[in-house]
Write a protein that holds these residues in place. Structure first.
Motif, PDB file in Angstrom:
ATOM      1  N   GLY A   1       0.795  -1.221   0.000  1.00 15.02           N
ATOM      2  CA  GLY A   1       0.000   0.000   0.000  1.00 15.02           C
ATOM      3  C   GLY A   1       0.824   1.266   0.000  1.00 15.02           C
ATOM      4  N   GLY A   2       2.049   1.203   0.486  1.00  8.86           N
ATOM      5  CA  GLY A   2       2.896   2.382   0.532  1.00  8.86           C
ATOM      6  C   GLY A   2       4.352   1.979   0.529  1.00  8.86           C
ATOM      7  N   ILE A   3       5.201   2.917   0.161  1.00  4.52           N
ATOM      8  CA  ILE A   3       6.622   2.630   0.106  1.00  4.52           C
ATOM      9  C   ILE A   3       7.410   3.891   0.430  1.00  4.52           C
ATOM     10  CG2 ILE A   3       6.870   3.088  -2.363  1.00  4.52           C
ATOM     11  CD1 ILE A   3       8.750   0.603  -2.441  1.00  4.52           C
ATOM     12  N   ALA A   4       8.539   3.722   1.100  1.00  5.22           N
ATOM     13  CA  ALA A   4       9.462   4.828   1.369  1.00  5.22           C
ATOM     14  C   ALA A   4      10.865   4.293   1.168  1.00  5.22           C
ATOM     15  CB  ALA A   4       9.288   5.346   2.795  1.00  5.22           C
ATOM     16  N   VAL A   5      11.783   5.172   0.777  1.00 10.69           N
ATOM     17  CA  VAL A   5      13.170   4.788   0.550  1.00 10.69           C
ATOM     18  C   VAL A   5      14.053   5.715   1.379  1.00 10.69           C
ATOM     19  CG1 VAL A   5      14.961   4.470  -1.186  1.00 10.69           C
ATOM     20  CG2 VAL A   5      12.576   4.063  -1.794  1.00 10.69           C
ATOM     21  N   ASP A   6      14.986   5.132   2.129  1.00 15.47           N
ATOM     22  CA  ASP A   6      15.869   5.965   2.948  1.00 15.47           C
ATOM     23  C   ASP A   6      17.115   6.378   2.164  1.00 15.47           C
ATOM     24  OD1 ASP A   6      17.736   3.864   3.048  1.00 15.47           O
ATOM     25  OD2 ASP A   6      17.181   3.269   5.082  1.00 15.47           O
ATOM     26  N   GLY A   7      17.966   7.151   2.781  1.00 18.61           N
ATOM     27  CA  GLY A   7      19.159   7.675   2.127  1.00 18.61           C
ATOM     28  C   GLY A   7      20.148   6.621   1.675  1.00 18.61           C
ATOM     29  N   THR A   8      20.060   5.406   2.221  1.00 20.34           N
ATOM     30  CA  THR A   8      20.953   4.333   1.789  1.00 20.34           C
ATOM     31  C   THR A   8      20.374   3.539   0.631  1.00 20.34           C
ATOM     32  OG1 THR A   8      20.048   2.641   3.268  1.00 20.34           O
ATOM     33  CG2 THR A   8      21.782   4.085   4.169  1.00 20.34           C
ATOM     34  N   GLY A   9      19.122   3.831   0.269  1.00 17.31           N
ATOM     35  CA  GLY A   9      18.479   3.110  -0.833  1.00 17.31           C
ATOM     36  C   GLY A   9      17.613   1.951  -0.386  1.00 17.31           C
ATOM     37  N   ALA A  10      17.529   1.696   0.920  1.00 13.41           N
ATOM     38  CA  ALA A  10      16.689   0.609   1.418  1.00 13.41           C
ATOM     39  C   ALA A  10      15.217   1.000   1.310  1.00 13.41           C
ATOM     40  CB  ALA A  10      17.032   0.291   2.869  1.00 13.41           C
ATOM     41  N   ALA A  11      14.406   0.077   0.833  1.00 15.05           N
ATOM     42  CA  ALA A  11      12.972   0.321   0.677  1.00 15.05           C
ATOM     43  C   ALA A  11      12.203  -0.253   1.866  1.00 15.05           C
ATOM     44  CB  ALA A  11      12.463  -0.309  -0.611  1.00 15.05           C
ATOM     45  N   TYR A  12      11.181   0.476   2.309  1.00 12.72           N
ATOM     46  CA  TYR A  12      10.287   0.042   3.376  1.00 12.72           C
ATOM     47  C   TYR A  12       8.886   0.004   2.805  1.00 12.72           C
ATOM     48  CZ  TYR A  12      14.334   1.257   6.147  1.00 12.72           C
ATOM     49  OH  TYR A  12      15.600   1.320   6.645  1.00 12.72           O
ATOM     50  N   VAL A  13       8.264  -1.161   2.835  1.00 12.37           N
ATOM     51  CA  VAL A  13       6.961  -1.356   2.207  1.00 12.37           C
ATOM     52  C   VAL A  13       5.911  -1.579   3.285  1.00 12.37           C
ATOM     53  CG1 VAL A  13       5.645  -2.789   0.591  1.00 12.37           C
ATOM     54  CG2 VAL A  13       8.080  -2.391   0.194  1.00 12.37           C
ATOM     55  N   THR A  14       4.769  -0.915   3.130  1.00 16.54           N
ATOM     56  CA  THR A  14       3.629  -1.149   4.018  1.00 16.54           C
ATOM     57  C   THR A  14       2.510  -1.784   3.207  1.00 16.54           C
ATOM     58  OG1 THR A  14       2.595   0.986   3.596  1.00 16.54           O
ATOM     59  CG2 THR A  14       4.203   0.879   5.393  1.00 16.54           C
ATOM     60  N   GLY A  15       1.567  -2.377   3.889  1.00 11.20           N
ATOM     61  CA  GLY A  15       0.425  -2.980   3.210  1.00 11.20           C
ATOM     62  C   GLY A  15      -0.239  -3.991   4.112  1.00 11.20           C
ATOM     63  N   ARG A  16      -0.872  -4.959   3.491  1.00 15.51           N
ATOM     64  CA  ARG A  16      -1.548  -5.990   4.272  1.00 15.51           C
ATOM     65  C   ARG A  16      -1.249  -7.356   3.669  1.00 15.51           C
ATOM     66  NH1 ARG A  16      -5.701  -8.330   1.870  1.00 15.51           N
ATOM     67  NH2 ARG A  16      -6.631  -7.324   0.083  1.00 15.51           N
ATOM     68  N   THR A  17      -1.349  -8.381   4.497  1.00 15.55           N
ATOM     69  CA  THR A  17      -1.152  -9.749   4.027  1.00 15.55           C
ATOM     70  C   THR A  17      -2.108 -10.680   4.757  1.00 15.55           C
ATOM     71  OG1 THR A  17       0.413 -11.552   3.684  1.00 15.55           O
ATOM     72  CG2 THR A  17       0.717 -10.227   5.677  1.00 15.55           C
ATOM     73  N   LEU A  18      -2.558 -11.672   4.052  1.00 14.24           N
ATOM     74  CA  LEU A  18      -3.324 -12.770   4.639  1.00 14.24           C
ATOM     75  C   LEU A  18      -2.508 -14.055   4.594  1.00 14.24           C
ATOM     76  CD1 LEU A  18      -6.843 -11.992   3.105  1.00 14.24           C
ATOM     77  CD2 LEU A  18      -5.991 -11.432   5.391  1.00 14.24           C
ATOM     78  N   SER A  19      -1.265 -13.947   4.144  1.00 11.80           N
ATOM     79  CA  SER A  19      -0.394 -15.110   3.991  1.00 11.80           C
ATOM     80  C   SER A  19       0.391 -15.378   5.270  1.00 11.80           C
ATOM     81  CB  SER A  19       0.601 -14.876   2.850  1.00 11.80           C
ATOM     82  OG  SER A  19      -0.071 -14.674   1.631  1.00 11.80           O
TER      83      SER A  19
END
Length: 168
Positions: A140-158
């Motif tokens: 549902g959302g994503i952010a990237v920090d200064g080192t290039g690492a991605a942080y993903v938000t959302g939902r899962t049923l798995s």
């Protein structure tokens, strides 16, 4: 998705992507206008402004790919080309806060996701991964920090969704 993006150098200018529209306020949110998005469609699902170069903006669509403006939103051009997001559902965009921006996008093809970080020219992938488990998952959302690492938000049923330091 809803996205509020304050202009990094003009404190009274705020962008809001919500309900399938892009809105802009130039008076600190007292009034809003919906700019004409000529040639790109009127229902963006994602929006991002480059804090290091505020005239660069990105619009993402659930069925129309990604578009880039280099003039503060006056004109837009497709950056889809042969990129994998051409036929996927773009759910979120992020631009890293470095001088040479990179872009990470989060997609929702069917019921799983895909994340890819492109180089600043948007011509090749720096990294890419599929996100999904055995059931329904939606980034549902994503952010990237200064080192290039991605942080993903959302939902899962798995029950077997791959996580690292997950917050629930």
């Amino acid at each position: 998705n809803q996205r509020v993006a304050p202009h990094p150098t003009e404190p009274d200018t705020i962008y809001l992507a919500t309900s399938g529209r892009l809105y802009k306020s130039t008076n600190g949110g007292l009034s809003w206008a919906s700019p004409t998005l000529t040639g790109v469609g009127e229902s963006p699902s994602a929006f991002e402004i480059n804090a290091a170069a505020p005239s660069e903006m990105l619009l993402g669509y659930r069925s129309n790919g990604v578009y880039r403006s280099n003039d503060g939103g006056s004109t837009w051009s497709s950056i889809n080309g042969s990129q994998p997001f051409r036929q996927n559902h773009v759910e979120a965009l992020a631009i890293t806060p470095e001088a040479s921006p990179t872009i990470a996008t989060s997609f929702r093809p069917e019921a799983d996701g895909f994340v890819v970080k492109f180089n600043s020219a948007l011509t090749s992938a720096v990294y890419a991964t599929y996100l999904g488990g055995s059931s329904s998952d939606s980034p549902g959302g994503i952010a990237v920090d200064g080192t290039g690492a991605a942080y993903v938000t959302g939902r899962t049923l798995s029950a077997n969704f791959p996580t690292q330091n997950a917050f629930q």
